[in-house]
Scaffold this motif. Structure first.
Motif, PDB file in Angstrom:
ATOM      1  N   GLY A 632       0.812  -1.231   0.000  1.00 33.70           N
ATOM      2  CA  GLY A 632       0.000   0.000   0.000  1.00 33.70           C
ATOM      3  C   GLY A 632       0.831   1.260   0.000  1.00 33.70           C
ATOM      4  N   LYS A 633       2.138   1.126   0.091  1.00 36.23           N
ATOM      5  CA  LYS A 633       3.048   2.274   0.114  1.00 36.23           C
ATOM      6  C   LYS A 633       4.140   2.033  -0.932  1.00 36.23           C
ATOM      7  CE  LYS A 633       1.170   3.979   3.967  1.00 36.23           C
ATOM      8  NZ  LYS A 633       0.527   5.329   4.047  1.00 36.23           N
ATOM      9  N   PRO A 634       3.854   2.147  -2.234  1.00 39.32           N
ATOM     10  CA  PRO A 634       4.838   1.862  -3.277  1.00 39.32           C
ATOM     11  C   PRO A 634       6.115   2.670  -3.146  1.00 39.32           C
ATOM     12  CG  PRO A 634       2.647   2.146  -4.207  1.00 39.32           C
ATOM     13  CD  PRO A 634       2.554   2.559  -2.777  1.00 39.32           C
ATOM     14  N   GLY A 635       6.043   3.840  -2.568  1.00 39.83           N
ATOM     15  CA  GLY A 635       7.241   4.657  -2.441  1.00 39.83           C
ATOM     16  C   GLY A 635       8.311   4.035  -1.567  1.00 39.83           C
ATOM     17  N   LEU A 636       7.918   3.085  -0.784  1.00 35.70           N
ATOM     18  CA  LEU A 636       8.918   2.447   0.090  1.00 35.70           C
ATOM     19  C   LEU A 636       9.754   1.383  -0.634  1.00 35.70           C
ATOM     20  CD1 LEU A 636       6.786   1.974   3.330  1.00 35.70           C
ATOM     21  CD2 LEU A 636       8.520   3.716   2.861  1.00 35.70           C
ATOM     22  N   LYS A 637       9.351   1.035  -1.828  1.00 39.25           N
ATOM     23  CA  LYS A 637      10.091   0.003  -2.566  1.00 39.25           C
ATOM     24  C   LYS A 637      11.291   0.601  -3.283  1.00 39.25           C
ATOM     25  CE  LYS A 637       6.103  -2.989  -3.343  1.00 39.25           C
ATOM     26  NZ  LYS A 637       5.267  -3.703  -4.343  1.00 39.25           N
ATOM     27  N   ASP A 638      12.401  -0.174  -3.355  1.00 39.19           N
ATOM     28  CA  ASP A 638      13.616   0.271  -4.039  1.00 39.19           C
ATOM     29  C   ASP A 638      14.181  -0.861  -4.889  1.00 39.19           C
ATOM     30  OD1 ASP A 638      14.694  -1.427  -2.205  1.00 39.19           O
ATOM     31  OD2 ASP A 638      15.883   0.077  -1.144  1.00 39.19           O
ATOM     32  N   PHE A 639      15.470  -0.753  -5.189  1.00 38.50           N
ATOM     33  CA  PHE A 639      16.165  -1.722  -6.039  1.00 38.50           C
ATOM     34  C   PHE A 639      16.014  -3.155  -5.500  1.00 38.50           C
ATOM     35  CE2 PHE A 639      19.961  -4.260  -6.788  1.00 38.50           C
ATOM     36  CZ  PHE A 639      20.082  -4.232  -8.176  1.00 38.50           C
ATOM     37  N   TYR A 640      16.108  -3.296  -4.203  1.00 36.54           N
ATOM     38  CA  TYR A 640      16.110  -4.628  -3.612  1.00 36.54           C
ATOM     39  C   TYR A 640      14.729  -5.272  -3.628  1.00 36.54           C
ATOM     40  CZ  TYR A 640      20.765  -3.250  -2.247  1.00 36.54           C
ATOM     41  OH  TYR A 640      22.064  -2.840  -2.287  1.00 36.54           O
ATOM     42  N   ASN A 641      13.696  -4.461  -3.741  1.00 36.55           N
ATOM     43  CA  ASN A 641      12.366  -5.036  -3.901  1.00 36.55           C
ATOM     44  C   ASN A 641      12.131  -5.507  -5.323  1.00 36.55           C
ATOM     45  OD1 ASN A 641      11.874  -2.629  -1.667  1.00 36.55           O
ATOM     46  ND2 ASN A 641      10.782  -4.536  -1.222  1.00 36.55           N
ATOM     47  N   GLU A 642      12.785  -4.867  -6.261  1.00 33.68           N
ATOM     48  CA  GLU A 642      12.625  -5.220  -7.663  1.00 33.68           C
ATOM     49  C   GLU A 642      13.518  -6.410  -8.067  1.00 33.68           C
ATOM     50  OE1 GLU A 642      13.405  -1.675  -9.802  1.00 33.68           O
ATOM     51  OE2 GLU A 642      11.685  -0.587  -8.958  1.00 33.68           O
ATOM     52  N   HIS A 643      14.573  -6.643  -7.302  1.00 37.44           N
ATOM     53  CA  HIS A 643      15.522  -7.730  -7.618  1.00 37.44           C
ATOM     54  C   HIS A 643      15.716  -8.607  -6.371  1.00 37.44           C
ATOM     55  CE1 HIS A 643      16.672  -5.779 -11.395  1.00 37.44           C
ATOM     56  NE2 HIS A 643      16.599  -4.640 -10.698  1.00 37.44           N
ATOM     57  N   ASP A 644      15.866  -9.943  -6.621  1.00 44.31           N
ATOM     58  CA  ASP A 644      16.071 -10.852  -5.484  1.00 44.31           C
ATOM     59  C   ASP A 644      17.552 -11.125  -5.275  1.00 44.31           C
ATOM     60  OD1 ASP A 644      16.815 -12.643  -7.479  1.00 44.31           O
ATOM     61  OD2 ASP A 644      14.847 -13.650  -7.500  1.00 44.31           O
ATOM     62  N   ASP A 645      17.834 -12.072  -4.380  1.00 43.92           N
ATOM     63  CA  ASP A 645      19.237 -12.401  -4.054  1.00 43.92           C
ATOM     64  C   ASP A 645      19.969 -13.052  -5.215  1.00 43.92           C
ATOM     65  OD1 ASP A 645      18.891 -11.396  -1.546  1.00 43.92           O
ATOM     66  OD2 ASP A 645      18.482 -13.361  -0.617  1.00 43.92           O
ATOM     67  N   PHE A 646      19.261 -13.438  -6.240  1.00 46.07           N
ATOM     68  CA  PHE A 646      19.884 -14.183  -7.337  1.00 46.07           C
ATOM     69  C   PHE A 646      20.171 -13.291  -8.534  1.00 46.07           C
ATOM     70  CE2 PHE A 646      16.889 -16.990  -5.064  1.00 46.07           C
ATOM     71  CZ  PHE A 646      17.829 -17.782  -4.416  1.00 46.07           C
TER      72      PHE A 646
END
Length: 790
Positions: A632-646
């Motif tokens: 509910g708060k898209p502004g809190l997402k960054d690079f690490y939300n868009e990409h996983d550990d792999f």
């Protein structure tokens, strides 16, 4: 299997920790503490030394069979040669017939390991309780043992002697210096025991229900010189029945006077065929020398005709034998006789069989061919047969060996419907096997002259191993009962074993201990440890070195190591001096792959592993039911939300390039090969170290064998971890897939574990309970049981 990811350094660290910190048990320590010190007579290589010597005894014997009284009387002259460096003040002579005397130890030592052993019908000596009781009662009424009439020098002057049961000491008038020769005479007689009741390797058989005749197999029948040798001195242990005979080589001139309608088979070559054989029989005997199949010398019809009469006259058969250690004979008017000549190297040999009509049609078909096959087979692994005669006799003795002659059991049975004699598969192969075994004894111990009174395995075990090789060469799928490793498993996991290196009279299970286990050990040594080429060369070297000499166990052990170029002390210690079994458990397998360091490859691999993991119960129940804050708060997402550990980052790429730049070319190539590495954990549950025979199954279905020497256990004989490298994924591993190591528990030999099929005998107990005659239906094994029954 579990799959882990590790570097070379990690693998090395894991391998280091695989060695247990438990107390060290060195299964590979040398046998120097157990074997005698080498000398000028027996070298450290196992060969006879430059100062090797052995005594010699020549015999001139004149003996008569009193058929009506079932007794033998005789005189003999013994010429004894002292080839030792020692001065001898007395001589020891064996009086083996005294085991049937009233004061014999053999009669008085019959005992039972427990009351339960009596209740179940087994004595300490291995016979049925019925037969043990029969032996005790019959022996009390039997007047057995030598009756010594005289012991004199060649001039007739009496010699002082002392009889100690089965041994006689003759006190010499003058000490025998080294190199001296001394001759003396003896006169004696004894009553013959009935073999099935009292006999031990000899005696007579009644045919009361058939033709009222007897068949005589005569052995241990004359006073014989005890052996005197460097490693033991006088071998004058009492003859108790199990420990057999230790004898000196010599030449024999023997005359046997028997009823004139008897046929005699004996050690040596018949010297007077013109006096005892008809012209027709002599012609047949001559034809047999060059025949391609057995020639009948005395036919069944001729033997049956002889059975109907009783000669009132006698004939004397004369035999001579050169360089033999004993003399035995058989005589009966019932004998059918066939013969066939053949070559063994440069020696012309006559293979001959003597048997009553009750032995046909089995014996006329198989006995003589089995003799020829035995000598051909044994000679291949040892030396050419050196004697002119090899004889197989059917009679009451189930199986016993003497130079050039053997006594063998096995007969057809009468079909209840047709009345004809017929035989089972078991009887057929039992006969072939016992003939191979007893004729084979000409090599061990009749020529390779080990001390049977001390070490039964040196003749019986080695000979049983040779028997196995000969049986397998007879025909495909021959039903051998001893030799294969899988056949000894039940004994190897049983309680109350004794080591192979146990004195003959002390073993608890003679058949398993002295025959089967050493034969199996040698087969394992040949097939699994050394390989056939190395083993066969070393074994032949042993036979050649000790032909017509007296080896000890140390000579055998040392020769096999010397000629094979292999340290086998661990093998002798485990198989011959110990009782622990082979039981190797495959405990688990961990898979490793070499990291390529390339982030494009490695993170893809890690993602594939992650995707194969099960979804946690928490995630399963949260899915679709739990409202997430950041959704509910898209502004809190960054690079690490868009990409996983792999996700491969520039940082990953830069680090990889730095690493690769510092590698050698061979290291770069190894990283790209993609080998599969497995650490396999093994536990030595049984205690006996063994080579590992690993059958590896790959994902493609391909299987291959990897053989690992027993030295893999040298640093830790209880637990090890072995590195296995494959080109493709491994899906299974089996230790000892061909059952060649005598592993006593195959349920733990595979990874993943395999189901062990078996059958449940639901009615077994009821059947055994209802069979009240089961003990009496077994082959008779009385206190005088023969070796073939073991």
């Amino acid at each position: 299997m579990t799959r882990l990811h590790a570097s070379f350094a990690a693998l090395s660290l894991l391998a280091a920790f695989a060695a247990s910190a438990q107390q060290f048990d060195d299964k590979f320590r040398q046998l120097d503490e157990l074997l005698p010190t080498p000398t000028d007579t027996r070298t450290a290589s196992g060969a006879p030394g430059h100062a090797y010597w052995q005594q010699r005894a020549d015999y001139t014997i004149r003996a008569t069979l009193d058929e009506a009284k079932r007794a033998i009387s005789g005189t003999e002259t013994i010429t004894y040669r002292n080839n030792s460096p020692d001065t001898l003040s007395y001589l020891w002579v064996q009086l083996d017939q005294n085991m049937f005397a009233a004061d014999s130890d053999n009669r008085t030592i019959i005992s039972y390991p427990s009351r339960e052993a009596w209740a179940t019908g087994r004595t300490g000596q291995g016979g049925l309780q019925f037969d043990a009781a029969r032996f005790i009662f019959a022996s009390r009424a039997f007047d057995g043992g030598f009756k010594i009439a005289s012991v004199t020098d060649t001039d007739g002057k009496p010699l002082r002697y002392v009889i100690n049961k089965t041994m006689m000491r003759i006190d010499l008038p003058q000490p025998m210096k080294p190199g001296a020769r001394y001759a003396f005479k003896m006169a004696w007689r004894f009553n013959l025991p009935e073999n099935i009741v009292l006999g031990r390797r000899m005696g007579f058989e009644r045919f009361d229900k058939e033709d009222k005749n007897d068949l005589f197999e005569i052995a241990q029948w004359y006073p014989r010189m005890a052996a005197y040798y460097d490693a033991h001195g006088w071998q004058n242990k009492q003859y108790l029945g199990d420990g057999e005979f230790t004898l000196e080589f010599g030449d024999y001139d023997v005359e046997l006077t028997v009823p004139s309608d008897h046929i005699v088979a004996a050690t040596g070559v018949l010297q007077n065929p013109q006096d005892v054989l008809s012209a027709v029989q002599r012609k047949r005997l001559e034809q047999a020398r060059t025949a391609t199949k057995p020639v009948v010398i005395v036919s069944q019809a001729e033997a049956e005709a002889a059975e109907k009469g009783r000669a009132t006259t006698t004939r004397t058969w004369r035999f001579k034998a050169a360089n033999v250690r004993d003399f035995a004979f058989a005589t009966s008017r019932k004998f059918i006789w066939d013969a066939q000549g053949f070559k063994s190297g440069g020696t012309d040999v006559m293979a001959m069989s003597f048997y009553p009509k009750e032995a046909n049609p089995l014996w006329e078909k198989y006995s003589t061919p089995a003799i020829i096959h035995t000598i051909d087979s044994y000679s291949k692994y040892t030396f050419d047969y050196p004697y002119p005669v090899a004889i197989s006799v059917n009679g009451p003795v189930g199986g016993m060996e003497y130079p050039m002659i053997s006594f063998n059991g096995g007969r057809p049975t009468k079909d209840k419907k047709t009345g004809q004699l017929t035989y089972s598969k078991r009887t057929k192969y039992g006969l072939i096997s016992v003939i191979i075994h007893e004729v084979g004894h000409n090599y061990f111990p009749m020529i390779v002259n080990s001390d049977e009174r001390q070490w039964t395995w040196m003749d019986e075990g080695i000979n049983t191993f040779m028997q196995f090789l000969a049986e397998q060469a007879w025909e495909e799928n021959y039903p051998s009962s001893r030799g294969e490793a899988r056949a000894i498993v039940d004994y190897m996991k049983s309680r109350g074993q004794t080591p192979i290196m146990t004195n003959s009279e002390s073993v608890l299970s003679r058949g398993n201990n002295a025959y089967a286990k050493p034969a199996t050990a040698l087969n394992v040594l040949r097939e699994t440890v050394l390989g056939r080429e190395l083993f066969d060369f070393a074994f032949r070297e042993y036979a050649q070195r000790w032909k017509f000499k007296r080896p000890t166990p140390a000579d055998f052990f040392r020769t096999m190591e010397d000629a094979s170029g292999t340290d086998l002390d661990w093998f002798w210690r485990g198989w011959f001096y110990g009782t622990q079994p082979v039981d190797v458990s495959v405990d688990g397998i961990s898979e490793y792959q070499i990291s390529s360091k390339d982030p494009e490859i490695e993170k893809k691999w890690k993602k594939a592993q992650h995707d194969q993991e099960p979804i946690s119960i928490t995630d399963q129940r949260n899915k679709g039911t739990l409202s997430r804050y950041v959704d509910g708060k898209p502004g809190l997402k960054d690079f690490y939300n868009e990409h996983d550990d792999f996700t491969v980052t520039n940082h990953d790429r830069n680090k990889y390039n730095e690493t690769v730049a510092g590698l050698e070319d061979w290291e770069k190539a190894l990283l790209k090969e993609g080998k599969h590495l497995y650490l396999v954990d093994f536990t030595n549950v049984g205690g006996l170290v063994t080579p590992l025979v690993l059958e590896i199954t790959l994902a493609s279905g391909k299987k291959y064998i990897e053989r690992v020497p027993a030295e893999v256990w040298r640093h830790n004989p209880k637990k090890i971890t072995k590195l296995v490298i494959t080109d493709e994924p491994m899906v299974g591993l089996t230790q000892d897939p061909y059952l060649e190591t005598a592993d006593v528990d195959t349920s733990n030999n595979a990874w993943p574990r395999k189901l062990m099929p078996s059958r449940l005998e639901l009615f077994k107990a009821k059947r055994e309970q209802d069979d009240m005659m089961k003990d009496f239906n077994e082959p008779l094994k009385n206190i005088g049981e023969t070796k073939a029954a073991e």
